[in-house]
Scaffold this motif. Structure first.
Motif, mmCIF file in Angstrom:
data_model
loop_
_atom_site.group_PDB
_atom_site.id
_atom_site.type_symbol
_atom_site.label_atom_id
_atom_site.label_comp_id
_atom_site.label_asym_id
_atom_site.label_seq_id
_atom_site.Cartn_x
_atom_site.Cartn_y
_atom_site.Cartn_z
ATOM 1 N N ALA A 204 0.833 -1.204 0.000
ATOM 2 C CA ALA A 204 0.000 0.000 0.000
ATOM 3 C C ALA A 204 0.866 1.253 0.000
ATOM 4 O O ALA A 204 2.025 1.247 0.417
ATOM 5 C CB ALA A 204 -0.919 -0.015 1.220
ATOM 6 N N SER B 236 0.561 3.839 1.819
ATOM 7 C CA SER B 236 0.530 4.549 3.092
ATOM 8 C C SER B 236 1.943 4.704 3.669
ATOM 9 O O SER B 236 2.818 3.865 3.432
ATOM 10 C CB SER B 236 -0.349 3.805 4.093
ATOM 11 N N GLN C 235 -3.472 -2.720 -13.554
ATOM 12 C CA GLN C 235 -4.508 -1.813 -13.065
ATOM 13 C C GLN C 235 -5.735 -1.865 -13.970
ATOM 14 O O GLN C 235 -6.869 -1.980 -13.497
ATOM 15 C CB GLN C 235 -3.987 -0.382 -13.008
ATOM 16 N N ALA D 247 -8.581 -3.909 -11.806
ATOM 17 C CA ALA D 247 -9.335 -2.951 -10.990
ATOM 18 C C ALA D 247 -10.816 -3.308 -10.936
ATOM 19 O O ALA D 247 -11.369 -3.900 -11.870
ATOM 20 C CB ALA D 247 -9.160 -1.540 -11.550
ATOM 21 N N THR E 270 -13.336 -8.187 -9.684
ATOM 22 C CA THR E 270 -11.912 -7.858 -9.710
ATOM 23 C C THR E 270 -11.126 -9.093 -10.116
ATOM 24 O O THR E 270 -11.637 -10.225 -10.096
ATOM 25 C CB THR E 270 -11.405 -7.384 -8.335
ATOM 26 N N TRP F 135 -19.987 5.631 -6.029
ATOM 27 C CA TRP F 135 -18.709 4.920 -5.895
ATOM 28 C C TRP F 135 -17.813 5.269 -7.074
ATOM 29 O O TRP F 135 -18.276 5.438 -8.202
ATOM 30 C CB TRP F 135 -18.950 3.408 -5.840
ATOM 31 N N SER G 260 -13.914 4.128 -8.658
ATOM 32 C CA SER G 260 -12.795 3.185 -8.550
ATOM 33 C C SER G 260 -11.437 3.876 -8.533
ATOM 34 O O SER G 260 -10.425 3.247 -8.213
ATOM 35 C CB SER G 260 -12.830 2.188 -9.716
ATOM 36 N N LYS G 261 -11.395 5.163 -8.866
ATOM 37 C CA LYS G 261 -10.103 5.832 -8.991
ATOM 38 C C LYS G 261 -9.327 5.928 -7.679
ATOM 39 O O LYS G 261 -8.132 5.604 -7.645
ATOM 40 C CB LYS G 261 -10.289 7.229 -9.598
ATOM 41 N N PRO G 262 -9.941 6.351 -6.563
ATOM 42 C CA PRO G 262 -9.158 6.465 -5.320
ATOM 43 C C PRO G 262 -8.538 5.150 -4.861
ATOM 44 O O PRO G 262 -7.433 5.135 -4.318
ATOM 45 C CB PRO G 262 -10.197 6.976 -4.308
ATOM 46 N N SER G 263 -9.233 4.047 -5.064
ATOM 47 C CA SER G 263 -8.720 2.767 -4.578
ATOM 48 C C SER G 263 -7.778 2.080 -5.556
ATOM 49 O O SER G 263 -6.844 1.387 -5.142
ATOM 50 C CB SER G 263 -9.884 1.826 -4.261
ATOM 51 N N SER G 264 -8.000 2.269 -6.844
ATOM 52 C CA SER G 264 -7.237 1.495 -7.829
ATOM 53 C C SER G 264 -6.323 2.324 -8.721
ATOM 54 O O SER G 264 -5.444 1.765 -9.374
ATOM 55 C CB SER G 264 -8.207 0.706 -8.720
ATOM 56 N N ALA H 1 -5.074 5.611 -7.588
ATOM 57 C CA ALA H 1 -4.501 6.724 -6.833
ATOM 58 C C ALA H 1 -3.035 6.898 -7.208
ATOM 59 O O ALA H 1 -2.309 5.926 -7.418
ATOM 60 C CB ALA H 1 -4.639 6.459 -5.339
#
Length: 831
Positions: free
Chosen positions: A73, A75, A193, A197, A218, A547, A549-553, A555
């Motif tokens: 991730a 983070s 991706q 995704a 997915t 919803w 998908s861009k922020p999760s897949s 970013a």
């Protein structure tokens, strides 16, 4: 003897050149260089009180795999057993030994296909992952083959004697193999991706709009070609009410009274109570059943097919043209099921298959369609629209049509979607001598039991596809409008079309409520934005995002920019297109470009991804021009009608003119490094263009048609498609069209290197079309390659095949347009 001295001298020169070549090839020595520790991130110790390392347990692989998502991730920190752990620069680590686990992470940036050896020194026990995949090596030495992208490298260290001795060395295979380390979270778009995704594969909105169901799909390295699907029931506030765990439902429908959710699961028809979530099985053993829909609160309509028993016969006696289809002898009938008793009754019978078009419980009527004959020797087989009165069991014919797509009840009349030639040309908006393209869907209203017809879309250029009827009789339709697929509302009383504000270029799926204040649940994409799920209020024409998908897949993912590029062809007609420009492109330099087209009877739409990933090509260094040549639907009837009996005439001119106009505007594109590609009819266009122009430097044709006659006779639907593309023309009455428009008849004119791609199980365009062109070009000593995909039909769907296919196309263009043959050679040199 007088010739011996010059010959000896020439031989010495050849030997000397060979010696110099050998010395030159040995001049580069692969020298390992340590990687910059400041560009490598370190985290640990993780669970420093760990008594046994994962490799010391029988479940070590699973333990590491479960930790991977957190390590991968973006983070800056995460918590392990209550202790917060932070990523920090590796060069600041000065420890001898550490308990538990540690990890190293960094990105490798490549600008071309790159090979080399990565060696991990000082690591006694650990694993190396690149882009999430475990690498195998010999004594901590790993051979890398990296395509042009951003690659995430993760090293999980389980045992290290002295962290001061840990180093990472990279030895390039050749002088062109260079890597750049980066700790930036921003990465280039990757193939994984695009394919892996999450996407919405199924959605359904309750009649009262208070609940909805979505299925999210997915893919991953772990499951490979098998999709991971999750289906949930949510309320209007997007709170999850129920999650399907035992299996994944299909054919999801809602009872009109809003009490139940009905779906198919493992061959059983289930009913879920929306209030208490109790489940009841309505029917079993439903193999071949599909298309369930409610007739009223307690009755379901569905189609039930029956295939003939398989035999071991050595021969097959063809009963007609359609008998080449694997499903031609399968018949389907319409049935009604009572949800209270489970009793099912047949509503149709006989040797002909029936399709359910619509029903109206207030009228007590069922609208169905059927072929006039089971096997029809016609390029435009007739469809009969029939109406069943349930009370009297009387079946009435509403007409027989050679162009017909669908029909739906509205108030007292019937909507029909069909081509311009419906009902003797009722929908034509063309000059009298011009032949219509019946793939260009038009909207009609049948009145007085089918006796009269009113054309509703003559002045409406978009081609009409899906259609649903709202409670007030208005129609909700999905159309093809140039290169977009939006939703429109047709106001029946005002006889006009209104575009709905979805905020999407491509609406993929949608479902609507049945109350007065209609709401629509929809999913789709934009050219540069991945999939979203939205809710649209029709009366307000306002959309809310549910919803994205861009922020999760996606970013921190770099994407190209997009520019519209239109030009007027030599006939004064505007030809639209778009250009994808790689991110961070240096416009002071020259760059290669790819030109993509279809050229068949539909445009290349603006979806974010698909079989042909324009965004991915751009992020691999290619300026991508997508052109919409003459003949496509969605631009008006006259534009699409020029597809008929042309077989590339207008299309080829538009592509060549468009490419020249594109080069004139985009002066940072290298005019000597232009590739072109297309599939199916687009593959035909690639072959045809190679016989007409040398403007391209490399060409790819996927599943292309090289001989119109053989495609017409051998492809499962070849004669049907040719019924429009070659309307009224056959090999015996228009041999010039079939021969002189076929690329193989002009193979000697080809000068452009060409790659032919084809699935060996293609039923639409048989693989023989590529084999024919390959044979011709090989005998003519042309530069041609042929790659066959085993077990693949007309399209490449499976994940492993898709990645190989995408890599093959890019590797070929890298070789021909960037003078970088290494990727292609690594894939095919030793075949």
């Amino acid at each position: 003897m007088k010739f011996s001295a010059p010959w000896c001298h020439q031989n010495k020169l050849v030997k000397r050149a060979a010696t110099l070549l050998t010395l030159s090839s040995l001049s580069f020595a692969a020298i390992a260089a340590p990687l910059d520790k400041s560009k490598i991130q370190f985290i640990g110790p993780l669970a420093e009180d760990m008594q046994l390392k994962p490799f010391q347990t029988p479940h070590g692989e699973t333990i590491i795999n479960n930790l991977l998502p957190q390590l991968q991730a973006d983070s800056e920190s995460f918590s392990v057993f209550g202790k917060k752990q932070n990523w920090q620069p590796f060069n600041k680590i000065n420890a001898l030994t550490l308990g538990g686990l540690q990890a190293l992470k960094f990105n490798i940036e490549t600008t071309r296909f790159t090979q080399g050896t990565l060696t991990l020194k000082g690591l006694e026990q650990g694993q190396l992952f690149i882009n999430g995949e475990l690498q195998t090596g010999d004594k901590n030495s790993y051979k890398l083959a990296l395509n042009n992208s951003t690659h995430t490298v993760l090293i999980v260290a389980q045992q290290v004697a002295n962290w001061r001795d840990v180093t990472l060395d990279f030895a390039p295979k050749s002088e062109v193999d260079k890597i750049t380390l980066s700790t930036s979270q921003t990465k280039r778009l990757s193939a994984k991706q695009l394919f892996d995704a999450p996407t919405i594969s199924q959605l359904s909105l309750a009649p009262n709009a208070k609940q909805y169901v979505t299925t999210t799909r997915t893919y991953s390295d772990k499951t490979q070609n098998q999709a991971n699907t999750v289906t949930v029931l949510k309320d209007a506030d997007d709170h999850t009410l129920y999650r399907f765990e035992a299996g994944q439902p299909s054919n999801i429908i809602w009872s009109p009274d809003n009490q139940y959710l009905v779906y198919l699961l493992n061959g059983e028809l289930k009913q879920l109570n929306r209030k208490n979530f109790s489940i009841k099985t309505l029917a079993n053993d439903l193999e071949g059943a599909n298309g369930f829909t409610f007739y009223n609160d307690t009755s379901l309509l569905f189609s039930w097919s029956k295939s003939p028993e398989s035999t071991n016969s050595l021969t097959k006696h063809y009963k007609g043209l359609q008998d080449r289809w694997s499903y031609a002898r399968t018949t389907s009938q319409i049935y009604m099921l009572d949800t209270k008793s489970g009793l099912t009754k047949a509503l149709s019978q006989g040797p002909l298959s029936y399709s359910l078009e619509d029903s109206n419980s207030n009228r007590g009527k069922i609208l169905m369609s059927r072929p006039v004959m089971a096997m029809q020797a016609s390029t435009h087989p007739e469809t009969e629209l029939v109406e069943l009165d349930l009370k009297s069991s009387k079946l009435s014919s509403l007409g027989k049509f050679k162009t017909f797509n669908l029909a739906k009840y509205t108030n007292k009349d019937i909507y029909v979607v069909a081509g311009p030639d419906f009902k003797n040309g009722a929908g034509r908006a063309l000059p009298k001598a011009m032949l219509a393209n019946n793939y260009d869907g038009q909207l009609y209203l049948l009145t007085e039991g089918g006796k009269n017809v009113k054309a509703l879309s003559k002045q409406f250029d978009p081609a009409i596809g899906q259609l649903h009827v709202l409670e007030n009789g208005d129609a909700l339709i999905k159309v093809t409008e140039q290169d977009t697929q939006p939703l429109y509302l047709f106001d029946l009383s005002k006889q006009r079309f209104k575009k709905l504000n979805t905020g999407l270029d491509i609406v993929e799926k949608f479902s609507y409520s049945h109350d007065r204040n209609t709401e629509i649940l929809l999913s789709g994409t934009n050219a540069l934005a991945p999939q979203q799920l939205k809710r649209l209020n029709v009366s307000k024409n306002k959309t809310d995002l549910i919803w994205d998908s861009k922020p999760s897949s996606y970013a921190n993912t770099r994407l190209p920019t997009l520019e519209e590029f239109n030009f007027k062809n030599k006939h004064g007609v505007e030809i639209t297109g778009r250009v994808y420009i790689p991110s961070n492109l240096d416009k002071t330099k020259k760059h290669p470009a790819l030109v993509y087209y279809y050229g068949g009877t539909s445009p290349v739409t603006r979806g974010f991804t698909g079989r042909y990933p324009f965004n991915l090509w751009a992020e691999n260094g290619y300026v991508v021009y997508v052109v919409q040549p003459t003949g496509a639907t969605g631009f008006g009837q006259k534009f699409s009608a020029q597809h008929v009996n042309a077989w590339g005439d207008y299309t080829a001119d538009d592509i060549i003119e468009g490419t020249q106009a594109f080069l004139n505007k985009y002066n940072y594109v290298d005019s000597k490094k232009i590739g072109n590609l297309g599939a199916s009819y687009g593959g035909f266009m690639t072959m045809l263009l190679a016989t007409k122009t040398d403007i391209f430097s490399a060409s790819i044709a996927h599943a292309g048609i090289s001989n119109i006659t053989s495609y017409w006779g051998e492809g499962w639907w070849g004669y049907l498609y040719s019924g429009e593309a070659s309307k009224n023309s056959f090999p015996w009455n228009n041999s010039e069209l079939y021969s002189q428009h076929s690329p193989v008849f002009h193979a000697d004119k080809v000068t452009t290197p060409m790659l032919l791609l084809h699935g060996d199980s293609d039923t639409n365009v048989p693989v023989g079309e590529s084999l024919t062109m390959y044979t011709a070009l090989k005998l003519l000593h042309k530069d041609v390659e042929l790659i066959e995909y085993k077990g693949a039909d007309h399209q490449i769907f499976a994940r492993d095949k898709r990645f190989n296919w995408w890599n093959t196309m890019l590797a070929y263009f890298d070789k021909k347009l960037k003078d970088e043959p290494q990727w292609w050679d690594s894939m095919y040199k030793n075949d």
